[in-house]
Write a protein that holds these residues in place. Sequence first.
Motif, PDB file in Angstrom:
ATOM      1  N   LEU A  57      59.981 129.761  54.358  1.00  0.00           N
ATOM      2  CA  LEU A  57      59.699 129.760  55.790  1.00  0.00           C
ATOM      3  C   LEU A  57      60.841 130.351  56.604  1.00  0.00           C
ATOM      4  N   GLN A  58      62.056 129.961  56.234  1.00  0.00           N
ATOM      5  CA  GLN A  58      63.180 130.368  57.071  1.00  0.00           C
ATOM      6  C   GLN A  58      63.434 131.871  56.998  1.00  0.00           C
ATOM      7  N   LYS A  59      62.924 132.488  55.941  1.00  0.00           N
ATOM      8  CA  LYS A  59      63.100 133.937  55.869  1.00  0.00           C
ATOM      9  C   LYS A  59      62.216 134.645  56.875  1.00  0.00           C
ATOM     10  N   LYS A  60      61.112 133.987  57.217  1.00  0.00           N
ATOM     11  CA  LYS A  60      60.187 134.630  58.145  1.00  0.00           C
ATOM     12  C   LYS A  60      60.389 134.141  59.560  1.00  0.00           C
ATOM     13  N   ASP A  61      60.906 132.930  59.670  1.00  0.00           N
ATOM     14  CA  ASP A  61      60.920 132.289  60.970  1.00  0.00           C
ATOM     15  C   ASP A  61      62.355 132.198  61.501  1.00  0.00           C
ATOM     16  N   TRP A  62      62.616 133.048  62.437  1.00  0.00           N
ATOM     17  CA  TRP A  62      63.970 133.162  62.968  1.00  0.00           C
ATOM     18  C   TRP A  62      64.429 131.865  63.619  1.00  0.00           C
ATOM     19  N   ASP A  63      63.538 131.207  64.354  1.00  0.00           N
ATOM     20  CA  ASP A  63      63.915 129.958  65.007  1.00  0.00           C
ATOM     21  C   ASP A  63      64.304 128.903  63.989  1.00  0.00           C
ATOM     22  N   LEU A  64      63.511 128.824  62.932  1.00  0.00           N
ATOM     23  CA  LEU A  64      63.812 127.838  61.909  1.00  0.00           C
ATOM     24  C   LEU A  64      65.154 128.143  61.262  1.00  0.00           C
ATOM     25  N   SER A  65      65.408 129.393  60.969  1.00  0.00           N
ATOM     26  CA  SER A  65      66.656 129.673  60.278  1.00  0.00           C
ATOM     27  C   SER A  65      67.856 129.390  61.184  1.00  0.00           C
ATOM     28  N   GLN A  66      67.670 129.615  62.478  1.00  0.00           N
ATOM     29  CA  GLN A  66      68.697 129.238  63.454  1.00  0.00           C
ATOM     30  C   GLN A  66      68.929 127.740  63.419  1.00  0.00           C
ATOM     31  N   GLN A  67      67.819 127.023  63.424  1.00  0.00           N
ATOM     32  CA  GLN A  67      67.874 125.572  63.461  1.00  0.00           C
ATOM     33  C   GLN A  67      68.565 125.040  62.192  1.00  0.00           C
ATOM     34  N   LEU A  68      68.234 125.648  61.059  1.00  0.00           N
ATOM     35  CA  LEU A  68      68.851 125.215  59.815  1.00  0.00           C
ATOM     36  C   LEU A  68      70.354 125.445  59.843  1.00  0.00           C
ATOM     37  N   SER A  69      70.751 126.605  60.377  1.00  0.00           N
ATOM     38  CA  SER A  69      72.187 126.838  60.320  1.00  0.00           C
ATOM     39  C   SER A  69      72.913 125.915  61.301  1.00  0.00           C
ATOM     40  N   GLU A  70      72.221 125.586  62.379  1.00  0.00           N
ATOM     41  CA  GLU A  70      72.817 124.638  63.308  1.00  0.00           C
ATOM     42  C   GLU A  70      72.954 123.242  62.658  1.00  0.00           C
ATOM     43  N   LEU A  71      71.902 122.844  61.959  1.00  0.00           N
ATOM     44  CA  LEU A  71      71.953 121.543  61.272  1.00  0.00           C
ATOM     45  C   LEU A  71      73.049 121.546  60.213  1.00  0.00           C
ATOM     46  N   SER A  72      73.168 122.660  59.485  1.00  0.00           N
ATOM     47  CA  SER A  72      74.213 122.756  58.472  1.00  0.00           C
ATOM     48  C   SER A  72      75.589 122.577  59.091  1.00  0.00           C
ATOM     49  N   ASP A  73      75.781 123.226  60.225  1.00  0.00           N
ATOM     50  CA  ASP A  73      77.075 123.084  60.887  1.00  0.00           C
ATOM     51  C   ASP A  73      77.332 121.635  61.274  1.00  0.00           C
ATOM     52  N   ARG A  74      76.294 120.992  61.797  1.00  0.00           N
ATOM     53  CA  ARG A  74      76.485 119.592  62.182  1.00  0.00           C
ATOM     54  C   ARG A  74      76.830 118.724  60.987  1.00  0.00           C
ATOM     55  N   ILE A  75      76.150 119.001  59.891  1.00  0.00           N
ATOM     56  CA  ILE A  75      76.423 118.218  58.684  1.00  0.00           C
ATOM     57  C   ILE A  75      77.878 118.424  58.257  1.00  0.00           C
ATOM     58  N   ASN A  76      78.318 119.679  58.283  1.00  0.00           N
ATOM     59  CA  ASN A  76      79.708 119.950  57.908  1.00  0.00           C
ATOM     60  C   ASN A  76      80.699 119.261  58.833  1.00  0.00           C
ATOM     61  N   ILE A  77      80.407 119.344  60.119  1.00  0.00           N
ATOM     62  CA  ILE A  77      81.336 118.721  61.063  1.00  0.00           C
ATOM     63  C   ILE A  77      81.392 117.211  60.853  1.00  0.00           C
ATOM     64  N   ALA A  78      80.205 116.606  60.728  1.00  0.00           N
ATOM     65  CA  ALA A  78      80.166 115.148  60.555  1.00  0.00           C
ATOM     66  C   ALA A  78      80.902 114.743  59.278  1.00  0.00           C
ATOM     67  N   SER A  79      80.723 115.520  58.213  1.00  0.00           N
ATOM     68  CA  SER A  79      81.363 115.155  56.948  1.00  0.00           C
ATOM     69  C   SER A  79      82.870 115.323  57.019  1.00  0.00           C
ATOM     70  N   ARG A  80      83.291 116.377  57.704  1.00  0.00           N
ATOM     71  CA  ARG A  80      84.725 116.591  57.821  1.00  0.00           C
ATOM     72  C   ARG A  80      85.355 115.443  58.593  1.00  0.00           C
ATOM     73  N   ASN A  81      84.674 115.003  59.640  1.00  0.00           N
ATOM     74  CA  ASN A  81      85.213 113.919  60.446  1.00  0.00           C
ATOM     75  C   ASN A  81      85.287 112.606  59.682  1.00  0.00           C
ATOM     76  N   GLN A  82      84.386 112.450  58.725  1.00  0.00           N
ATOM     77  CA  GLN A  82      84.367 111.205  57.938  1.00  0.00           C
ATOM     78  C   GLN A  82      85.537 111.112  56.981  1.00  0.00           C
ATOM     79  N   GLU A  83      85.993 112.266  56.527  1.00  0.00           N
ATOM     80  CA  GLU A  83      87.009 112.271  55.460  1.00  0.00           C
ATOM     81  C   GLU A  83      88.337 111.686  55.914  1.00  0.00           C
TER      82      GLU A  83
END
Length: 448
Positions: free
Chosen positions: A422-448
């Motif tokens: 889906l994300q290959k076809k759907d630009w909004d979704l792929s944007q959303q995924l990369s945003e979620l990925s960033d949030r996950i990274n930030i949250a995990s970094r803060n936890q460490e």
Amino acid sequence: IWNQVLDRLKMRLNPTAFETWLASATVQTFQDNCLVIQVENPFILNHLQKTYYSLIVEEVETIVGYSISVKLTTSQEQNWKIVDKDEYNYSSNKLNNKTDKQSPKLSQLNPHYNFSRFVVGPTNRMAHAASLAVAESPGREFNPLFLCGGVGLGKTHLMQAIAHYRLELYPNANVFYVSTEQFTNDLITSIRQDSMEHFREHYRTADILLVDDIQFIEGKEYTQEEFFHTFNTLHEAGKQVVIASDRPPKRIPSLQDRLVSRFSMGLIADIQVPDLETRMAILQKKAEYENIVLPRDVIEYIATNYTSNIRELEGALIRAVTYISISGLSMTVENIAPVLNPPMEQISVSPDVIIKIIAENFNVSIEDLKGSSRRREISLARQIGMYLMRQHTDLSLPRIGEEFGGKDHTTVLYSCDKISKLQKKDWDLSQQLSELSDRINIASRNQE
Ligand code: ADP
Ligand code: MG
């Protein structure tokens, strides 16, 4: 005189057209009622003669106030060509022949893929100029125009720019942009519905037919057959065909010889990987359109790290900008480096963090994510969660299933596949995924 003429032409032409064809034109001589204009190369010369000659003469005569002979020449040629203005029936007022009618064809095009957003550099100059020429005088100079270049280097952008520009000049023109996949699907559907006549009629009324990613025609015998006839009909009628491919015709496996030779009879314009300066200019332009202010060293940093694909270059810019806006940090090379080049020893991400972020983002409860509701919002959120967990952790499929309340590993696999497609076809979704990925990274970094 010439500068005045240029000023007037500039006002009458689209800025991109002016830059490409006329900005570098200079006066070579002006004597005995004859003005000789010199341009950079034979390519530009040819196009000016075919498309703009009468317009130029008109403006020159307006400025000098009497009839005068105008000749175009190029330094790369010994003798200049003498052009008789009556040979060319181009009428300049067609340029202003706009109507208010919005063409339905526009809806299939990405509005951003136009000439003004396209940055010209040494590795795409030829393809750009040829595209512009084709949009201005279809069927006359390069037919077919075959654009070829690696993934993410601007082929689709140029094709759609041709379509936009032609429709801007002639809103009623039949300009068709299709992917090879769509052409094939249309064909299959019309065979099934016994409506081949309709199919042929449709494609053969095109003034400009643009077919993207023709390499996918590989191995499709029937599509090749039909496309061959479509091509011939259009070509014989003097209609323009534009084709894009990630490789030259000869290197498309099992492409019928007769198509290889048809594709090679016009101009094959290739696009190579852009140089650093062009990459920086692309980022700069993109940032301007999005109203983002970027320090020069940030632009340089991104452009240095993403060298071979403009889509990835743009993706990196968006990731950086998103990260900065979420994290509240300032836009510096130091701050964006971590999201652009994720360090090899990935920070460890706990499944709980992912589930929590998904729940917050989609506004569903953690119980729902782990439960068995099939409501659309919930199941999509769950699928995205599984996909991200697969990306961010080393957990096996069954273990991910457990994290989501004991789902089967095939369910997890299906979800990951689905989101990844889906994300290959759907630009909004792929944007959303990369945003979620960033949030996950930030949250995990803060936890460490
Ligand atoms: P291709 O069809 O060759 O795979 P695209 O045309 O889809 O590549 O281009 C990928 C992305 O890069 C698009 O967002 C496009 O707007 C952008 N892009 C490519 N070339 C340029 C360029 N010269 N100037 C500005 N943007 C470009
Ligand atoms: Mg493309």
